[in-house]
Design an enzyme around this catalytic site. Structure first.
Site, PDB file in Angstrom:
ATOM      1  N   GLU A  15      28.848  39.466  70.762  1.00 34.13           N
ATOM      2  CA  GLU A  15      28.923  40.368  68.989  1.00 34.13           C
ATOM      3  C   GLU A  15      29.968  40.065  68.398  1.00 34.13           C
ATOM      4  O   GLU A  15      31.156  39.948  68.917  1.00 34.13           O
ATOM      5  CB  GLU A  15      29.259  42.097  70.144  1.00 34.13           C
ATOM      6  CG  GLU A  15      29.077  43.400  68.841  1.00 34.13           C
ATOM      7  CD  GLU A  15      29.180  44.413  69.644  1.00 34.13           C
ATOM      8  OE1 GLU A  15      29.382  45.619  68.383  1.00 34.13           O
ATOM      9  OE2 GLU A  15      28.555  44.297  70.342  1.00 34.13           O
ATOM     10  N   GLY A  16      30.071  40.327  66.836  1.00 27.09           N
ATOM     11  CA  GLY A  16      31.004  39.531  66.156  1.00 27.09           C
ATOM     12  C   GLY A  16      31.321  41.065  65.112  1.00 27.09           C
ATOM     13  O   GLY A  16      30.649  42.118  65.649  1.00 27.09           O
ATOM     14  N   ALA A  19      27.720  41.289  63.017  1.00 32.84           N
ATOM     15  CA  ALA A  19      26.217  41.483  63.565  1.00 32.84           C
ATOM     16  C   ALA A  19      25.697  41.763  65.110  1.00 32.84           C
ATOM     17  O   ALA A  19      27.334  40.860  66.104  1.00 32.84           O
ATOM     18  CB  ALA A  19      24.976  40.398  63.231  1.00 32.84           C
ATOM     19  N   ILE A  21      24.191  39.710  68.836  1.00 35.28           N
ATOM     20  CA  ILE A  21      23.502  38.395  69.109  1.00 35.28           C
ATOM     21  C   ILE A  21      22.946  39.004  70.320  1.00 35.28           C
ATOM     22  O   ILE A  21      23.640  38.821  71.075  1.00 35.28           O
ATOM     23  CB  ILE A  21      24.722  37.674  69.009  1.00 35.28           C
ATOM     24  CG1 ILE A  21      25.069  37.182  67.964  1.00 35.28           C
ATOM     25  CG2 ILE A  21      22.845  35.960  69.237  1.00 35.28           C
ATOM     26  CD1 ILE A  21      23.992  36.740  65.826  1.00 35.28           C
ATOM     27  N   ASP A 144      32.955  28.482  56.793  1.00 39.76           N
ATOM     28  CA  ASP A 144      33.232  28.413  57.522  1.00 39.76           C
ATOM     29  C   ASP A 144      32.921  27.116  58.718  1.00 39.76           C
ATOM     30  O   ASP A 144      31.694  27.403  60.077  1.00 39.76           O
ATOM     31  CB  ASP A 144      32.696  30.106  58.480  1.00 39.76           C
ATOM     32  CG  ASP A 144      32.896  30.312  59.639  1.00 39.76           C
ATOM     33  OD1 ASP A 144      34.893  30.229  59.261  1.00 39.76           O
ATOM     34  OD2 ASP A 144      32.355  31.515  59.650  1.00 39.76           O
TER      35      ASP A 144
END
Length: 447
Positions: A15-16, A19, A21, A144
């Site tokens: 989890e970021g 969002a 995953i 990134d």
């Protein structure tokens, strides 16, 4: 418009900030099943067109990129007001986790594998940077490049992921004003200073990633994000062959050139860097490729028991969000159109207010990141703290006092203004320092 794509969810992988995953499976006709990764935008972001568009941008950019070294986006849809991306599964680990595991196991990362991985990412960047549409360059810059976004499969494949904050001429949304995009410690000096970016910014970030692989140290490591940011702006790092004595000189030379502060002094394209990497691979290092990476990963897994994703790896930490484990989802393409400009403006203003970011008339344009202001604040904070400490520790001067005058100020009265000044200086220092903490607090909100 309508339903498309039937998927089952196995379990959450990570989890970021934007969002969640999940590991899932795509189902089709005649019993067709394909393992996939499902990316679901957080509920809090789904209601804001600004973030919805950023999410869709990732799909639009990544779907235009078809390359063996880039994670493929397979589908895009919506379910119950939540936006989803369906991604190719890379069954293995991200480079950041692999490097952490190697360090924990006391296993140095072989320089030849670092050169190979860097070369594979160069192939992905050379393709993405040169992507055209209708004869016009898309102008894609990843922004990134870091170990977190370089995925290694257990078969030795190398793939670049997450074009979610990439810049491209076709993007419908631009970065919010006042937001630094990318990972501190891997971004280029011009990115850390809010200067215009081109493909050479990704070259610098890739050089910083190779530095970590080759030396085991982060080039701009510091006690705080702000200090790391300032070091990044100045491109100040220890020479790689000093950070790791014995590092092959050709590898150190590639790192140093890729990480030049002046973009004109770096490799000008990813392909130019790739040519140099391949020359070093052929002449100065042990041969290394997909097979060697596969074997090294297998040896590391035998040491620490870390399994790839499909075998139970990448278990996430417990999170309070509602899980999709075991769910069946059917995506639609409803509500994926362009939001009205007025709605977008209102959403942007609301996000700015929530994040404590001042509104601006040019909210939809590429921002000016207040990094110089942060640097000035840091210097001001140091000066304030020094002045406050000096004032607080100043010894009173002993003098012969005349007979007390009831109307004259006493030493206690005379000391009050000085104590007030000291208190004000200390409060100012705390406030400036708090600004840095606040930046870290609202940075996840904005990507």
């Amino acid at each position: 418009m309508g339903e498309h794509g039937r998927y089952t969810i196995d379990r959450k992988l990570a989890e970021g900030g934007m969002a969640e995953i999940y590991l899932g499976a795509q189902h089709g006709a005649a019993g067709f099943v394909r393992p996939v990764v499902v990316k679901r935008i957080h509920t809090i972001f789904s209601q804001y067109p600004q973030f919805k568009n950023m999410f869709i941008d990732e799909a639009h950019i990544a779907m235009s990129l078809t390359h063996s070294n880039i994670v493929q986006v397979l589908d895009l849809g919506i379910l119950a007001g939540r936006y989803f991306l369906i991604l190719e599964l890379v069954d293995g680990w991200d480079l950041n986790r692999v490097l952490g595991r190697a360090d924990a196991a006391g296993v140095p990362f072989p320089p030849e594998l670092g050169v190979f991985i860097t070369g594979e990412v160069c192939r992905a960047l050379a393709y993405a940077h040169g992507k055209t549409l209708g004869g016009k360059t898309l102008g894609i810059v990843h922004r990134d490049i870091s170990p977190h976004n370089i995925l290694l499969s257990d078969q030795g494949e190398v793939k670049l992921a997450d074009f979610g904050i990439a810049t491209a001429n076709s993007r419908r949304e631009r970065t919010l004003a006042g937001v630094v995009k990318g990972k501190i410690g891997f971004m280029s000096p011009e990115q850390a200073s809010s200067q215009p970016l081109d493909a050479r910014s990704d070259i610098f970030s890739l050089g910083a990633t190779l530095y970590l692989m080759a030396t085991g140290q982060r080039p701009f490591a510091a006690a705080s994000d702000l200090e790391s940011l300032l070091r990044t702006q100045a491109a100040e790092f220890r020479a790689p062959d000093v950070a790791r004595p014995g590092l092959p000189a050709p590898v150190a030379m590639i790192i140093v050139r890729a990480m030049q502060k002046d973009p004109a002094a770096r490799y000008q394209t990813a392909e130019e860097m790739l040519v140099e990497l391949e020359r070093v691979q052929r002449s100065g290092l042990r041969p290394a490729g997909q097979t060697e990476l596969k074997r090294w990963l297998a040896e590391l897994a035998a040491r620490d028991g870390a399994a790839p994703i499909t075998q139970g790896g990448a278990e996430p930490e417990e999170t309070p969000s509602e899980s999709l484990d075991g769910s069946v989802i059917i995506l639609t393409d409803d509500d994926l159109g362009e939001p009205e400009p007025v709605q977008r403006h209102v959403a942007t203003a609301a996000l700015r207010s929530a994040a404590g970011v001042p509104d601006a008339a040019h909210a939809e344009t590429t921002p000016a990141v207040p990094v110089r202001a942060l640097a000035a604040a840091a210097e001001s904070s140091r000066r304030v703290a020094a002045a406050a400490a000096a004032a607080a520790t100043a010894a009173p001067v002993a003098t012969a006092a005349p007979a007390a005058d009831p109307g004259a100020p006493t030493p206690a009265r005379a000391a009050r203004p000085r104590r007030r000044r000291v208190a004000l200086l200390l409060a100012a220092g705390i406030a400036v320092g708090g600004a840095g903490v606040g930046l870290n607090y609202w940075r996840p909100w904005v990507g």
